[in-house]
Structure formats: structure tokens, C-alpha cells
Design an enzyme around this catalytic site. Structure first.
Site, mmCIF file in Angstrom:
data_model
loop_
_atom_site.group_PDB
_atom_site.id
_atom_site.type_symbol
_atom_site.label_atom_id
_atom_site.label_comp_id
_atom_site.label_asym_id
_atom_site.label_seq_id
_atom_site.Cartn_x
_atom_site.Cartn_y
_atom_site.Cartn_z
ATOM 1 C CE LYS A 92 -4.078 -1.773 2.375
ATOM 2 N NZ LYS A 92 -5.049 -1.567 3.452
ATOM 3 C CG ASN A 113 -7.668 1.071 -0.353
ATOM 4 O OD1 ASN A 113 -7.796 2.123 -0.952
ATOM 5 N ND2 ASN A 113 -8.674 0.473 0.250
ATOM 6 C CG ASP A 128 -7.902 0.864 3.661
ATOM 7 O OD1 ASP A 128 -8.788 0.022 3.437
ATOM 8 O OD2 ASP A 128 -6.692 0.642 3.463
ATOM 9 C CB ALA A 154 2.415 3.343 15.009
ATOM 10 C CG ASN A 176 3.335 0.969 17.528
ATOM 11 O OD1 ASN A 176 2.571 0.028 17.291
ATOM 12 N ND2 ASN A 176 4.457 1.160 16.849
ATOM 13 C CB VAL A 179 7.672 4.628 21.724
ATOM 14 C CG1 VAL A 179 7.073 5.985 22.036
ATOM 15 C CG2 VAL A 179 7.213 3.636 22.760
ATOM 16 C CE1 TYR A 244 -11.439 -10.938 6.433
ATOM 17 C CE2 TYR A 244 -10.592 -8.705 6.663
ATOM 18 C CZ TYR A 244 -10.702 -9.879 5.952
ATOM 19 O OH TYR A 244 -10.041 -10.003 4.756
HETATM 20 P P1 NAP Z 1 1.729 -2.889 9.415
HETATM 21 O O1 NAP Z 1 1.834 -1.606 8.672
HETATM 22 O O2 NAP Z 1 2.753 -3.946 9.205
HETATM 23 O O3 NAP Z 1 1.687 -2.498 10.992
HETATM 24 C C1 NAP Z 1 1.689 -3.482 11.945
HETATM 25 C C2 NAP Z 1 1.448 -2.881 13.360
HETATM 26 O O4 NAP Z 1 1.247 -3.984 14.219
HETATM 27 C C3 NAP Z 1 2.606 -2.091 13.929
HETATM 28 O O5 NAP Z 1 2.110 -1.071 14.761
HETATM 29 C C4 NAP Z 1 3.356 -3.157 14.760
HETATM 30 O O6 NAP Z 1 4.087 -2.602 15.838
HETATM 31 C C5 NAP Z 1 2.170 -3.898 15.311
HETATM 32 N N1 NAP Z 1 2.457 -5.260 15.747
HETATM 33 C C6 NAP Z 1 2.752 -6.327 14.974
HETATM 34 N N2 NAP Z 1 2.906 -7.434 15.739
HETATM 35 C C7 NAP Z 1 2.691 -7.028 17.030
HETATM 36 C C8 NAP Z 1 2.712 -7.687 18.287
HETATM 37 N N3 NAP Z 1 2.986 -9.000 18.374
HETATM 38 N N4 NAP Z 1 2.430 -6.992 19.397
HETATM 39 C C9 NAP Z 1 2.151 -5.668 19.329
HETATM 40 N N5 NAP Z 1 2.128 -4.974 18.168
HETATM 41 C C10 NAP Z 1 2.399 -5.654 17.035
HETATM 42 O O7 NAP Z 1 0.328 -3.610 9.155
HETATM 43 P P2 NAP Z 1 -1.023 -2.950 8.610
HETATM 44 O O8 NAP Z 1 -0.986 -2.885 7.121
HETATM 45 O O9 NAP Z 1 -1.296 -1.699 9.359
HETATM 46 O O10 NAP Z 1 -2.108 -4.084 8.979
HETATM 47 C C11 NAP Z 1 -2.463 -4.322 10.327
HETATM 48 C C12 NAP Z 1 -3.744 -5.171 10.403
HETATM 49 O O11 NAP Z 1 -4.850 -4.479 9.847
HETATM 50 C C13 NAP Z 1 -3.677 -6.501 9.666
HETATM 51 O O12 NAP Z 1 -4.183 -7.493 10.555
HETATM 52 C C14 NAP Z 1 -4.622 -6.294 8.484
HETATM 53 O O13 NAP Z 1 -5.219 -7.502 8.045
HETATM 54 C C15 NAP Z 1 -5.645 -5.371 9.089
HETATM 55 N N6 NAP Z 1 -6.426 -4.580 8.098
HETATM 56 C C16 NAP Z 1 -7.787 -4.689 8.084
HETATM 57 C C17 NAP Z 1 -8.541 -3.933 7.173
HETATM 58 C C18 NAP Z 1 -10.037 -4.051 7.113
HETATM 59 O O14 NAP Z 1 -10.648 -3.566 6.156
HETATM 60 N N7 NAP Z 1 -10.677 -4.658 8.094
HETATM 61 C C19 NAP Z 1 -7.897 -3.052 6.280
HETATM 62 C C20 NAP Z 1 -6.501 -2.960 6.327
HETATM 63 C C21 NAP Z 1 -5.770 -3.728 7.241
HETATM 64 P P3 NAP Z 1 5.628 -2.145 15.641
HETATM 65 O O15 NAP Z 1 5.584 -0.786 15.015
HETATM 66 O O16 NAP Z 1 6.196 -2.159 17.001
HETATM 67 O O17 NAP Z 1 6.266 -3.178 14.724
#
Ligand code: NAP
Length: 299
Positions: A92, A113, A128, A154, A176, A179, A244
Site C-alpha cells: 500500500k 489501496n 480505507d 502505528a 505502539n 514508540v 476480521y
Molecule cells: P503494518 O503496517 O505492518 O503495521 C503493523 C502494526 O502492528 C505495527 O504497529 C506493529 O508494531 C504492530 N504489531 C505487529 N505485531 C505485534 C505484536 N505482536 N504486538 C504488538 N504490536 C504488534 O500492518 P497494517 O498494514 O497496518 O495491517 C495491520 C492489520 O490491519 C492486519 O491485521 C490487516 O489484516 C488489518 N487490516 C484490516 C482492514 C479491514 O478492512 N478490516 C484493512 C486494512 C488492514 P511495531 O511498530 O512495534 O512493529
């Protein structure tokens, strides 16, 4: 391959090919849309877009493209005659530099997206932000999120959520694990920042009217994780988890048991897809005729 055991990565079983992708009706004039990601085969988006094409009699198909380098697929879009794409993890952010134009939301959030190909151009959008805002607003009687809210995470999704909430006038606390990553968001959105730890419980309580969980902790196969394990819900919080699958994360289950209003991310996925469908086809999604099912319903 049968439905339960893929013979090779990416194989789709015959029943799904015929029922979801309408394989027997695909011809040389069928328009092609899809979703690019890595991984992507778990995506539920084909179950949202294909039935809508079917209901409206649109000769089009929506397929998953497992892509590790989005540049290659964008270059191939013209040859493959792909008219539009959804974009998911991890492309993205990176894809924004590869497009002919990006809309204001993509520019501000830094993540795209949706890509539409028109007259050889590739135009980028972000659905989104509006998808999340529509989904979360349904949880409040007056249709507006509360003034003080917390965002857990974050990453890319947190940015879209933060953009939506600050745009709606909310004061936001971002917690987060890393931090420093949250601090970058604070500079952009003027939000408060705290570590994802016990030390933040007091601050969290005062920003807890709405808690939005945006990390991947709790999503399959990490469904044994609860990023807010240290926080006890008192039932006054509204809790929105963007995940989900599973339909109820550990965090959501704890919140529900404490008496909180809860929502998973399925409605957000639907709302952002409805907006994508309009960008792809120029027409409204046939909501009254098509009711896509989340993964847990079909099993
Ligand atoms: P991303 O950019 O990779 O960000 C991941 C985030 O999760 C970061 O803040 C990371 O923290 C944190 N994280 C990962 N593992 C962790 C753990 N074990 N404990 C605590 N924090 C953790 O991912 P993203 O693209 O934002 O996607 C995140 C989620 O959103 C996914 O599950 C995705 O499927 C979902 N999503 C849903 C929709 C919807 O329409 N429902 C749309 C988009 C995304 P750090 O910064 O410390 O690494």
C-alpha cells in the site's frame, strides 16, 4: 485441487472457480480486476466483488494476484488488460510512487489501496479512510466517534484510522510497541503517544471511550496474541478491532465479556470495498441484492 488441500500454492478448487469466479462465463471481453498482495490467497475481496458483478450482469472478474514486486504487475496491466486493482499488505505504501496520479487522501495518508487504469493511466485512491469512518460511526447513536480515542498500533492501517479520526475532530492517543514509529504519526497528526505497556494504563483510561486495534496481533495465525493484555476493560469502552479473521480476537472477546460495545473489521472491509466497486465500475454496489459473508460463516 480440492477445497481443503491445495495441490500447489495458488490453486483454486473447481467449485470455487465456477461459483465465485464464474469461470465458465469468462470470455475475451471479460474485464479483469484483482487484488495484489503478498500473501493474498486468503483475501476475502473476490467474495465481495464477484457476486456484485454477477448480480448486475457486468461481464467482469476479480482475481487474486500474488505479487512480491508491484512494479512488475503494474507494467503488465496493459498487456493483461487489468482495469482495476485493490492493494493490500505489503504494497500500500510502496505503490504510491509508481502511479500516474494519486488522490488527496493517498497523498495525505501515504498509502493507496485502490488503483484504476483509465486511458493508459494508473490512478491511485484510498478507500480505507472512509470505509473505517463509516464502519465505526455505526457504533454510535449520533453517528460520530467520541472526542477522546485510542489507536493501538502505528502501521499503515493506523495511519488511515488516525486520518479518519482526527479528520472527524477526535483527540487521539496512539499506543505502539515501537514508540518511535508512533512519534512519526504524532508529528503529522498532533496525537499523543505512549508505549504499548502497563505504564500507559492511566493515560489509556482517559482516552478509552473508543479503542481501535490496528495491529496484526490477534490475526490468524497469531490469534493467541492480545496486544492490550495488560488493560482491564470496565465495560464503558467501545472497542473496534480491524481484524476480521478470527471474527472475535482475544481482545474483542475480553471487551465483550466486560460489557463493551465491540466490532471486528468485517464492516470496514465491506465499506472500503463498496467504494472501490464504485471506482472500478462507475456504479453503486448492489447492497440490497448481495450480502457477502465473512470467512467464518462459510467455514
Ligand atoms: P503494518 O503496517 O505492518 O503495521 C503493523 C502494526 O502492528 C505495527 O504497529 C506493529 O508494531 C504492530 N504489531 C505487529 N505485531 C505485534 C505484536 N505482536 N504486538 C504488538 N504490536 C504488534 O500492518 P497494517 O498494514 O497496518 O495491517 C495491520 C492489520 O490491519 C492486519 O491485521 C490487516 O489484516 C488489518 N487490516 C484490516 C482492514 C479491514 O478492512 N478490516 C484493512 C486494512 C488492514 P511495531 O511498530 O512495534 O512493529
Amino acid at each position: 485441487s480440492d477445497a481443503d488441500a491445495q495441490a500447489a500454492p495458488g490453486h483454486i478448487d473447481p467449485a470455487t472457480l465456477c461459483d465465485v469466479y464464474r469461470y465458465r462465463r469468462i470470455g475475451e471481453n471479460t474485464r479483469i480486476f484483482g487484488v495484489i498482495g503478498d500473501p493474498v490467497m486468503h483475501s476475502r475481496s473476490p467474495w465481495i466483488h464477484n457476486p456484485a458483478f454477477d448480480a448486475l450482469g457486468i461481464d467482469a472478474v476479480y482475481v487474486p494476484f500474488h505479487v512480491d514486486d508491484p512494479r512488475e504487475l503494474l507494467t503488465a496491466c496493459a498487456d493483461l488488460d487489468v482495469d482495476g486493482l485493490s492493494v493490500t499488505i505489503p504494497h500500500k505504501e510502496r505503490i504510491t510512487d509508481l502511479l500516474s496520479s494519486i488522490d488527496e487522501t493517498v497523498r495525505e495518508v501515504g498509502s493507496c489501496n485502490t488503483v484504476v487504469r483509465r486511458n493508459g493511466r494508473l490512478d491511485g485512491y484510498n478507500t480505507d479512510v472512509r470505509g473505517f469512518l463509516t464502519a465505526v460511526s455505526r457504533l454510535f447513536a449520533d453517528g460520530a466517534p467520541p472526542r477522546r480515542t485510542t489507536v493501538v498500533g502505528a502501521g499503515g492501517t493506523a495511519r488511515a484510522v488516525l486520518h479518519a479520526l482526527t479528520g472527524a475532530g477526535c483527540e487521539v492517543l496512539v499506543v505502539n510497541r515501537t514508540v518511535e514509529r508512533a512519534r512519526e504519526l504524532a508529528e503529522r497528526y498532533g496525537c499523543l503517544v505512549a508505549p504499548l505497556s502497563k505504564d500507559s494504563i492511566g493515560l489509556l483510561r482517559s482516552y478509552s471511550a473508543l479503542i481501535v486495534q490496528t495491529t496484526s496481533a490477534g490475526m490468524k495465525p497469531h490469534d493467541d496474541l492480545d496486544p492490550l493484555w495488560f488493560y482491564d476493560f470496565d465495560g464503558s469502552e467501545t472497542v473496534f478491532d480491524v481484524i476480521y479473521a478470527p471474527p472475535e480476537t482475544l481482545l474483542l472477546s475480553r471487551a465483550r465479556e466486560a460489557g463493551c460495545v465491540t466490532s471486528n473489521g468485517w464492516r470496514m472491509l465491506l465499506e472500503q470495498a463498496y467504494l472501490q466497486f464504485e471506482l472500478f465500475t462507475g456504479g453503486k454496489y448492489p447492497r440490497e441484492r448481495v450480502a457477502p459473508t465473512p470467512p467464518h460463516v462459510e467455514g
